[in-house]
Motif scaffolding. Structure first.
Motif, short mmCIF file in Angstrom:
data_model
loop_
_atom_site.label_atom_id
_atom_site.label_comp_id
_atom_site.label_asym_id
_atom_site.label_seq_id
_atom_site.Cartn_x
_atom_site.Cartn_y
_atom_site.Cartn_z
N ASN A 58 -59.19 -14.71 41.33
CA ASN A 58 -59.28 -13.29 40.98
C ASN A 58 -60.46 -12.58 41.65
N GLY A 59 -61.16 -13.30 42.53
CA GLY A 59 -62.30 -12.72 43.22
C GLY A 59 -63.58 -12.70 42.41
N LYS A 60 -63.59 -13.41 41.28
CA LYS A 60 -64.80 -13.47 40.43
C LYS A 60 -65.72 -14.59 40.93
N LEU A 61 -66.99 -14.33 40.88
CA LEU A 61 -68.00 -15.29 41.32
C LEU A 61 -67.94 -16.57 40.49
N THR A 62 -67.93 -17.71 41.19
CA THR A 62 -67.99 -19.00 40.50
C THR A 62 -69.21 -19.81 40.94
N GLY A 63 -69.76 -19.49 42.12
CA GLY A 63 -70.91 -20.25 42.59
C GLY A 63 -71.49 -19.68 43.86
N ILE A 64 -72.58 -20.32 44.28
CA ILE A 64 -73.25 -19.95 45.53
C ILE A 64 -73.57 -21.25 46.26
N PHE A 65 -73.46 -21.22 47.58
CA PHE A 65 -73.79 -22.37 48.42
C PHE A 65 -74.70 -21.89 49.53
N THR A 66 -75.84 -22.57 49.69
CA THR A 66 -76.84 -22.16 50.67
C THR A 66 -77.14 -23.27 51.68
#
Length: 145
Positions: free
Chosen positions: A45-53
């Motif tokens: 749905n385009g909702k944020l689930t995480g971040i990867f750096t």
């Protein structure tokens, strides 16, 4: 600089987003192609689930001896990361990053990512001012020569 809103800083951004079920190797390729240091994982749905750096790739994958062609992003990303709203002042974001010990913060509105703010964004106006000063010095040097 600190009075700029985050929305103003990211207004030209198209956030790099991906489903969390891709491999770390694929994520790294996308980051390289987009020339960014972090990407945002989103659900269907385009909702944020995480971040990867970049740091995640180094510390959570490479330093642990994991195979980036086999490890999924969802296994090593920061799930449910801290976020910031677009109408906050940039100074708040800098303080937020300093206190949290991280360099990237997803900018989210109504659960959906609008962009990514980073510590590097602080260099924007200052870097331009520095370049302008160098050009002024060069012009003065040419006049006096």
């Amino acid at each position: 600089m600190p009075s700029r809103t985050i929305r103003r800083i990211i207004e030209q951004q198209t956030p790099l987003t991906t489903p969390p079920d891709i491999t770390v190797a694929e994520a790294a390729k996308r980051m390289k192609q987009a020339r960014v240091g972090a990407l945002i994982a989103v659900d269907e749905n385009g909702k944020l689930t995480g971040i990867f750096t970049e740091r995640d790739a180094l510390f959570r994958v490479m330093a642990e001896g994991l195979d980036p062609t086999k490890v999924l992003l969802s296994q090593v990303m920061t799930a449910n990361p801290q976020t910031i709203g677009p109408d906050r002042p940039f100074a708040h974001a800098l303080h937020f990053m300093y206190e949290g010990g991280f360099r990237h913060v997803p900018v989210v509105e109504n659960g959906k990512p609008l962009g990514m703010i980073s510590a590097r964004d602080a260099l924007g106006p200052e870097l331009q001012q520095f370049e302008d000063e160098l050009q002024d010095r060069e012009r003065i040097g040419n006049i006096l020569a």
